[in-house]
Scaffold this motif. Sequence first.
Motif, PDB file in Angstrom:
ATOM      1  N   LEU A 148     -10.794  -0.279  -7.585  1.00 14.68           N
ATOM      2  CA  LEU A 148      -9.453  -0.354  -6.799  1.00 14.68           C
ATOM      3  C   LEU A 148      -8.584  -0.533  -7.769  1.00 14.68           C
ATOM      4  CD1 LEU A 148     -11.454  -0.411  -4.259  1.00 14.68           C
ATOM      5  CD2 LEU A 148      -9.895  -2.047  -3.085  1.00 14.68           C
ATOM      6  N   SER A 149      -7.198  -0.070  -7.348  1.00 11.04           N
ATOM      7  CA  SER A 149      -6.060  -0.361  -7.992  1.00 11.04           C
ATOM      8  C   SER A 149      -5.759  -1.851  -7.890  1.00 11.04           C
ATOM      9  CB  SER A 149      -5.061   0.311  -7.654  1.00 11.04           C
ATOM     10  OG  SER A 149      -4.558  -0.142  -6.393  1.00 11.04           O
TER      11      SER A 149
ATOM     12  N   GLN B 231     -12.903   3.948   0.470  1.00  9.55           N
ATOM     13  CA  GLN B 231     -11.761   4.843   0.796  1.00  9.55           C
ATOM     14  C   GLN B 231     -10.641   4.700  -0.449  1.00  9.55           C
ATOM     15  OE1 GLN B 231      -9.370   3.414   4.133  1.00  9.55           O
ATOM     16  NE2 GLN B 231      -7.798   4.615   3.659  1.00  9.55           N
ATOM     17  N   HIS B 232     -10.381   3.469  -1.102  1.00 13.63           N
ATOM     18  CA  HIS B 232      -9.371   3.191  -1.807  1.00 13.63           C
ATOM     19  C   HIS B 232      -9.716   3.349  -3.420  1.00 13.63           C
ATOM     20  CE1 HIS B 232      -6.064   2.018   0.695  1.00 13.63           C
ATOM     21  NE2 HIS B 232      -7.274   1.602   1.683  1.00 13.63           N
ATOM     22  N   ARG B 233     -11.141   3.549  -3.690  1.00 17.27           N
ATOM     23  CA  ARG B 233     -11.319   3.495  -5.069  1.00 17.27           C
ATOM     24  C   ARG B 233     -11.186   4.910  -5.479  1.00 17.27           C
ATOM     25  NH1 ARG B 233     -17.266   1.872  -4.273  1.00 17.27           N
ATOM     26  NH2 ARG B 233     -18.133   3.748  -3.013  1.00 17.27           N
TER      27      ARG B 233
ATOM     28  N   ASP C 145      -4.195  -2.525  -4.341  1.00 21.55           N
ATOM     29  CA  ASP C 145      -5.144  -2.197  -3.333  1.00 21.55           C
ATOM     30  C   ASP C 145      -6.150  -3.523  -3.367  1.00 21.55           C
ATOM     31  OD1 ASP C 145      -4.022  -0.012  -2.169  1.00 21.55           O
ATOM     32  OD2 ASP C 145      -5.348   1.397  -3.349  1.00 21.55           O
TER      33      ASP C 145
ATOM     34  N   THR D  40      -4.359  -6.728  -1.945  1.00 17.25           N
ATOM     35  CA  THR D  40      -4.196  -6.548  -0.451  1.00 17.25           C
ATOM     36  C   THR D  40      -5.543  -6.904   0.311  1.00 17.25           C
ATOM     37  OG1 THR D  40      -2.182  -5.290  -0.450  1.00 17.25           O
ATOM     38  CG2 THR D  40      -3.408  -5.072   1.419  1.00 17.25           C
ATOM     39  N   THR D  41      -6.690  -6.105  -0.347  1.00 20.41           N
ATOM     40  CA  THR D  41      -7.794  -6.271   0.382  1.00 20.41           C
ATOM     41  C   THR D  41      -8.256  -7.577   0.303  1.00 20.41           C
ATOM     42  OG1 THR D  41      -8.342  -4.042  -0.361  1.00 20.41           O
ATOM     43  CG2 THR D  41     -10.126  -5.247   0.341  1.00 20.41           C
TER      44      THR D  41
ATOM     45  N   ARG E 118     -13.475   0.191   3.081  1.00 22.99           N
ATOM     46  CA  ARG E 118     -11.863   0.098   2.381  1.00 22.99           C
ATOM     47  C   ARG E 118     -12.423   0.334   1.042  1.00 22.99           C
ATOM     48  NH1 ARG E 118      -7.076  -1.353   3.590  1.00 22.99           N
ATOM     49  NH2 ARG E 118      -5.656  -2.300   1.529  1.00 22.99           N
TER      50      ARG E 118
END
Length: 213
Positions: free
Chosen positions: A143-144, A192-194, A147, A150-151, A189
């Motif tokens: 993940l960035s 989804q986000h990586r 992100d 937030t996660t 999540r």
Amino acid sequence: MPRPVNPDRRREVVDAAIDQLAATGIGHFSLRTVAEGMGQSTRVLTHHFADKQALVTAVLERLDERQHQALLAAPAWRDPAVPVSVIVKTAWERTLGPRELAMTRLIREIEGLAAAGRLVLPGPGFIRGRAEFVASCFTLRGLSEDDALTTATLLNSAFSSLQNDYLITGDHDRSVAALDELCAWVDARVRQHRPADSPRARADRPTTPHEAR
């Protein structure tokens, strides 16, 4: 000239204070009552801490340090192949187990008093620091930084709230069912986000007949 503070001895004093506060609670305490519970004179505490707030700050920092050490010691933390849900469930069982339950209650009590404005936390960056630590687990999984932070913030808040629910109600089945939903959410999540070209994302993609040949 004041006697210099020995870091190892200070840590021992903080650990002893944690044990005492976990047994008595932190709502109404003084350096004197904590020292008496430890079987020590007040000078043992005043040598290391200027006042109650300094002791509370040291207690919180040490409790977080313990939690971070426990998480980092688990191989799953640094292994991107391990779903984050595994880490979450392991942390739930450990922090609510017999060895750490009193410490978990103390952490939740401190946070509740702080939320009510009756106790001052070390600083506004203290809670963010917790999120940044957990975010490092998500950046390892592709993940960035934004992100991941937030996660981690969402996960920390939900995890703490679920623990509060369980500690207040004792409703194991409902709390664990909600924890399972939280774990499913965090794993989804991460997927989804990586980035699509990350090694873990490629490993999760279904293999087509052409790729299998």
